[in-house]
Write a protein that holds these residues in place. Structure first.
Motif, PDB file in Angstrom:
ATOM      1  N   GLN A 283      65.588  -2.911 105.695  1.00  0.00           N
ATOM      2  CA  GLN A 283      67.157  -2.876 105.521  1.00  0.00           C
ATOM      3  C   GLN A 283      67.837  -2.516 106.856  1.00  0.00           C
ATOM      4  O   GLN A 283      67.506  -1.624 107.450  1.00  0.00           O
ATOM      5  CB  GLN A 283      67.381  -1.604 104.402  1.00  0.00           C
ATOM      6  CG  GLN A 283      68.661  -1.319 104.177  1.00  0.00           C
ATOM      7  CD  GLN A 283      69.294  -2.687 103.489  1.00  0.00           C
ATOM      8  OE1 GLN A 283      68.934  -3.032 102.424  1.00  0.00           O
ATOM      9  NE2 GLN A 283      70.369  -3.281 104.324  1.00  0.00           N
ATOM     10  N   TRP A 284      68.568  -3.414 107.087  1.00  0.00           N
ATOM     11  CA  TRP A 284      69.433  -3.320 108.264  1.00  0.00           C
ATOM     12  C   TRP A 284      70.692  -2.511 108.119  1.00  0.00           C
ATOM     13  O   TRP A 284      70.892  -2.060 106.749  1.00  0.00           O
ATOM     14  CB  TRP A 284      70.183  -4.754 108.685  1.00  0.00           C
ATOM     15  CG  TRP A 284      68.951  -5.766 109.277  1.00  0.00           C
ATOM     16  CD1 TRP A 284      68.300  -6.689 108.719  1.00  0.00           C
ATOM     17  CD2 TRP A 284      68.629  -5.691 110.647  1.00  0.00           C
ATOM     18  NE1 TRP A 284      67.202  -7.093 109.517  1.00  0.00           N
ATOM     19  CE2 TRP A 284      67.538  -6.694 110.757  1.00  0.00           C
ATOM     20  CE3 TRP A 284      68.944  -4.892 111.795  1.00  0.00           C
ATOM     21  CZ2 TRP A 284      66.862  -6.895 111.872  1.00  0.00           C
ATOM     22  CZ3 TRP A 284      68.149  -5.072 112.985  1.00  0.00           C
ATOM     23  CH2 TRP A 284      67.455  -6.072 113.131  1.00  0.00           C
ATOM     24  N   PRO A 285      71.029  -1.765 109.066  1.00  0.00           N
ATOM     25  CA  PRO A 285      72.168  -0.497 109.104  1.00  0.00           C
ATOM     26  C   PRO A 285      73.338  -0.944 108.137  1.00  0.00           C
ATOM     27  O   PRO A 285      73.840  -2.207 108.045  1.00  0.00           O
ATOM     28  CB  PRO A 285      72.394  -0.307 110.366  1.00  0.00           C
ATOM     29  CG  PRO A 285      71.194  -0.575 111.214  1.00  0.00           C
ATOM     30  CD  PRO A 285      70.641  -1.920 110.700  1.00  0.00           C
ATOM     31  N   ALA A 286      74.089  -0.144 107.582  1.00  0.00           N
ATOM     32  CA  ALA A 286      75.070  -0.311 106.787  1.00  0.00           C
ATOM     33  C   ALA A 286      74.938  -1.249 105.573  1.00  0.00           C
ATOM     34  O   ALA A 286      75.961  -2.015 105.185  1.00  0.00           O
ATOM     35  CB  ALA A 286      76.252  -0.788 107.675  1.00  0.00           C
ATOM     36  N   ALA A 288      73.599  -4.159 105.502  1.00  0.00           N
ATOM     37  CA  ALA A 288      73.608  -5.603 105.978  1.00  0.00           C
ATOM     38  C   ALA A 288      72.530  -6.438 105.520  1.00  0.00           C
ATOM     39  O   ALA A 288      71.210  -5.906 105.425  1.00  0.00           O
ATOM     40  CB  ALA A 288      73.716  -5.669 107.465  1.00  0.00           C
ATOM     41  N   GLN A 289      73.024  -7.622 105.245  1.00  0.00           N
ATOM     42  CA  GLN A 289      71.705  -8.529 104.665  1.00  0.00           C
ATOM     43  C   GLN A 289      71.113  -8.949 105.619  1.00  0.00           C
ATOM     44  O   GLN A 289      69.926  -9.565 105.563  1.00  0.00           O
ATOM     45  CB  GLN A 289      72.217  -9.490 103.863  1.00  0.00           C
ATOM     46  CG  GLN A 289      71.234 -10.434 103.165  1.00  0.00           C
ATOM     47  CD  GLN A 289      70.296  -9.839 102.053  1.00  0.00           C
ATOM     48  OE1 GLN A 289      70.591  -8.930 101.588  1.00  0.00           O
ATOM     49  NE2 GLN A 289      69.076 -10.255 102.312  1.00  0.00           N
ATOM     50  N   SER A 290      71.545  -9.133 106.893  1.00  0.00           N
ATOM     51  CA  SER A 290      70.838  -9.686 107.994  1.00  0.00           C
ATOM     52  C   SER A 290      71.177  -9.087 109.237  1.00  0.00           C
ATOM     53  O   SER A 290      72.233  -8.300 109.272  1.00  0.00           O
ATOM     54  CB  SER A 290      71.285 -11.465 108.279  1.00  0.00           C
ATOM     55  OG  SER A 290      72.872 -11.385 108.200  1.00  0.00           O
ATOM     56  N   ALA A 291      70.409  -9.640 110.254  1.00  0.00           N
ATOM     57  CA  ALA A 291      70.365  -8.830 111.557  1.00  0.00           C
ATOM     58  C   ALA A 291      71.702  -9.018 112.049  1.00  0.00           C
ATOM     59  O   ALA A 291      72.351 -10.308 112.193  1.00  0.00           O
ATOM     60  CB  ALA A 291      69.278  -9.367 112.517  1.00  0.00           C
ATOM     61  N   THR A 296      72.385  -2.814 117.568  1.00  0.00           N
ATOM     62  CA  THR A 296      72.457  -1.292 118.172  1.00  0.00           C
ATOM     63  C   THR A 296      71.748  -0.336 117.465  1.00  0.00           C
ATOM     64  O   THR A 296      71.559   0.752 117.784  1.00  0.00           O
ATOM     65  CB  THR A 296      73.935  -0.966 117.961  1.00  0.00           C
ATOM     66  OG1 THR A 296      74.442  -1.054 116.745  1.00  0.00           O
ATOM     67  CG2 THR A 296      74.961  -2.120 118.798  1.00  0.00           C
ATOM     68  N   ALA A 297      71.066  -0.808 116.471  1.00  0.00           N
ATOM     69  CA  ALA A 297      70.042   0.126 115.852  1.00  0.00           C
ATOM     70  C   ALA A 297      69.152  -0.790 114.899  1.00  0.00           C
ATOM     71  O   ALA A 297      69.534  -1.904 114.370  1.00  0.00           O
ATOM     72  CB  ALA A 297      70.895   1.121 114.974  1.00  0.00           C
ATOM     73  N   PRO A 298      67.944  -0.329 115.058  1.00  0.00           N
ATOM     74  CA  PRO A 298      67.035  -1.158 114.147  1.00  0.00           C
ATOM     75  C   PRO A 298      66.904  -0.983 112.290  1.00  0.00           C
ATOM     76  O   PRO A 298      67.690   0.007 112.099  1.00  0.00           O
ATOM     77  CB  PRO A 298      65.647  -0.516 114.560  1.00  0.00           C
ATOM     78  CG  PRO A 298      65.951   0.707 114.652  1.00  0.00           C
ATOM     79  CD  PRO A 298      67.329   0.883 115.369  1.00  0.00           C
ATOM     80  N   PRO A 299      66.427  -2.074 111.932  1.00  0.00           N
ATOM     81  CA  PRO A 299      66.294  -1.688 110.508  1.00  0.00           C
ATOM     82  C   PRO A 299      65.461  -0.486 110.075  1.00  0.00           C
ATOM     83  O   PRO A 299      64.513  -0.356 110.900  1.00  0.00           O
ATOM     84  CB  PRO A 299      65.873  -3.131 109.980  1.00  0.00           C
ATOM     85  CG  PRO A 299      64.981  -3.565 110.969  1.00  0.00           C
ATOM     86  CD  PRO A 299      65.638  -3.095 112.369  1.00  0.00           C
ATOM     87  N   VAL A 300      65.911  -0.048 108.788  1.00  0.00           N
ATOM     88  CA  VAL A 300      64.868   1.206 108.325  1.00  0.00           C
ATOM     89  C   VAL A 300      63.672   0.208 107.361  1.00  0.00           C
ATOM     90  O   VAL A 300      64.127  -0.554 106.670  1.00  0.00           O
ATOM     91  CB  VAL A 300      65.610   1.839 107.331  1.00  0.00           C
ATOM     92  CG1 VAL A 300      64.575   2.589 106.496  1.00  0.00           C
ATOM     93  CG2 VAL A 300      66.596   2.591 108.071  1.00  0.00           C
ATOM     94  N   VAL A 301      62.485   0.374 107.889  1.00  0.00           N
ATOM     95  CA  VAL A 301      61.366  -0.079 107.096  1.00  0.00           C
ATOM     96  C   VAL A 301      60.442   0.836 106.603  1.00  0.00           C
ATOM     97  O   VAL A 301      60.322   1.846 107.027  1.00  0.00           O
ATOM     98  CB  VAL A 301      60.472  -0.834 108.484  1.00  0.00           C
ATOM     99  CG1 VAL A 301      59.178  -1.530 107.817  1.00  0.00           C
ATOM    100  CG2 VAL A 301      61.296  -1.995 109.072  1.00  0.00           C
ATOM    101  N   LYS A 302      60.437   0.760 105.199  1.00  0.00           N
ATOM    102  CA  LYS A 302      59.496   1.713 104.449  1.00  0.00           C
ATOM    103  C   LYS A 302      58.209   1.086 104.060  1.00  0.00           C
ATOM    104  O   LYS A 302      58.303  -0.317 103.423  1.00  0.00           O
ATOM    105  CB  LYS A 302      60.498   2.203 103.249  1.00  0.00           C
ATOM    106  CG  LYS A 302      61.663   2.844 103.712  1.00  0.00           C
ATOM    107  CD  LYS A 302      62.684   3.423 102.482  1.00  0.00           C
ATOM    108  CE  LYS A 302      63.667   4.460 102.989  1.00  0.00           C
ATOM    109  NZ  LYS A 302      64.552   4.618 101.686  1.00  0.00           N
ATOM    110  N   LEU A 303      57.098   1.674 103.827  1.00  0.00           N
ATOM    111  CA  LEU A 303      56.066   1.345 103.184  1.00  0.00           C
ATOM    112  C   LEU A 303      56.190   1.681 101.742  1.00  0.00           C
ATOM    113  O   LEU A 303      56.132   2.658 101.380  1.00  0.00           O
ATOM    114  CB  LEU A 303      55.054   2.254 104.015  1.00  0.00           C
ATOM    115  CG  LEU A 303      53.551   1.740 103.017  1.00  0.00           C
ATOM    116  CD1 LEU A 303      53.032   0.651 103.354  1.00  0.00           C
ATOM    117  CD2 LEU A 303      52.388   2.942 103.721  1.00  0.00           C
ATOM    118  N   LEU A 304      56.002   0.503 101.132  1.00  0.00           N
ATOM    119  CA  LEU A 304      56.275   0.664  99.339  1.00  0.00           C
ATOM    120  C   LEU A 304      54.947   0.734  98.750  1.00  0.00           C
ATOM    121  O   LEU A 304      54.616   1.816  97.944  1.00  0.00           O
ATOM    122  CB  LEU A 304      57.023  -0.687  98.932  1.00  0.00           C
ATOM    123  CG  LEU A 304      58.074  -1.076  99.402  1.00  0.00           C
ATOM    124  CD1 LEU A 304      58.823  -2.331  98.991  1.00  0.00           C
ATOM    125  CD2 LEU A 304      59.063   0.182  99.357  1.00  0.00           C
TER     126      LEU A 304
END
Length: 314
Positions: A283-286, A288-291, A296-304
């Motif tokens: 998930q990209w910040p704010a 956003a659907q795409s990079a 200015t900040a990386p996407p949040v990556v979660k292990l499901l």
């Protein structure tokens, strides 16, 4: 009435199809490795719940061409990488044993043969010439400071896949130096786990435990690589190229799939456990659907979830 062991008959047929010399005696059995892709993002030899593993992260680098690079949290962000530890276990009946060879130093790569251990003699081939099977892979000398040894090509592959199976990103990993780096969590229950004794397997295990693939020897004409039964080889997530580039990956759910011996160049007794995967969300910040064009900040990556032994998880 003749009783036929169907499993070993099938392997014998496959061996002959691949051009492997037949056993010396009719009652001999080929002892083959069984390479199991360990859980993605777990340290080598991990025996706990794989969904709790933390040997992975998101690393933003300022140099998109650097094989490793220092992770940054501010300033210029040129590339976003999902890094993860990958490990491969041998849970088969015999060691994975590979010999590389070239005629002279003008040849940049070595051809590779795979050797098999035969019973009841217990003898293990000790050279390229004695190994039974020519493979389609090769080794080359990696001069990077974090390596400086001979790499086996194409041993493992990494992919980021969409839930439908489409490949979104592929690895840039190009080679591996194989040895006995850890003990598998189920080693005590494997019939052919290597022991530190005077047997041929024990002697080979002691060699592979210290094997560095002819480190700092670019002029070597031969090299030996492999993994004993009940042992594994791992590459930590901080090592060069232990990542997938997710700089342009859209927000969504994906599978990270690691596969050992993906092209089946190496002969095994079983190929059903050669892939493991994890499902992640990006998930990209704010929201956003795409990079963004400027990161200015990386996407949040979660292990499901983690799916050992499976090529699909999300």
């Amino acid at each position: 009435m003749i009783t036929v062991n169907r499993r070993w008959s099938a392997i014998a047929i496959a061996v002959l199809a691949f051009g492997v010399a037949a056993p010396a005696r009719a009652d001999d059995t080929l002892l083959l490795p069984d390479l199991r892709q360990a859980p993605v993002g777990c340290p080598g030899g991990f025996g706990g719940e794989p969904s709790t593993c933390t040997a992975w992260d998101v690393c933003v680098v300022q140099d998109a061409n650097a094989p490793g690079g220092r992770c940054t949290t501010a300033g210029s962000m040129k590339a976003v990488r999902l890094r993860f530890t990958s490990s491969e276990d041998n849970i088969g009946e015999g060691p994975l044993l590979l010999f590389g060879s070239r005629d002279n130093t003008t040849q940049k790569t070595m051809q590779v043969r795979q050797a098999f251990q035969a019973l009841p003699s217990g003898e293990i081939p000790k050279s390229y010439e004695a190994a039974q099977r020519q493979t389609a892979t090769s080794t080359y000398y990696e001069p990077a400071k974090s390596h400086e040894h001979w790499h086996l090509m194409g041993f493992e592959r990494f992919e980021l896949r969409a839930p439908g199976g489409g490949v979104v990103a592929t690895d840039r990993k190009n080679g591996f130096c194989l040895g006995d780096r850890y003990t598998t969590p189920d080693a005590s229950g494997l019939a052919h786990t290597v022991h530190d004794d005077d047997s041929p397997q024990g002697s080979l295990g002691r060699f592979l435990a210290k094997n560095m693939c002819n480190m700092r020897t670019p002029d070597a004409l031969t090299v030996t690589e492999g993994i004993s039964v009940g042992r594994g080889d791992d590459y930590r997530h901080t090592v060069d190229f232990q990542w997938l580039d997710i700089t342009t990956v859209a927000s969504g759910t994906y599978d990270v799939v690691n596969t050992v011996n993906s092209d089946r160049t190496l002969l095994e007794s079983n190929y059903d456990n050669n892939s493991s995967s994890i499902a992640i969300s990006v998930q990209w910040p704010a929201g956003a659907q795409s990079a963004p064009k400027v990161i200015t900040a990386p996407p949040v990556v979660k292990l499901l979830r983690s799916c050992p032994g499976r090529a699909q998880c999300a």
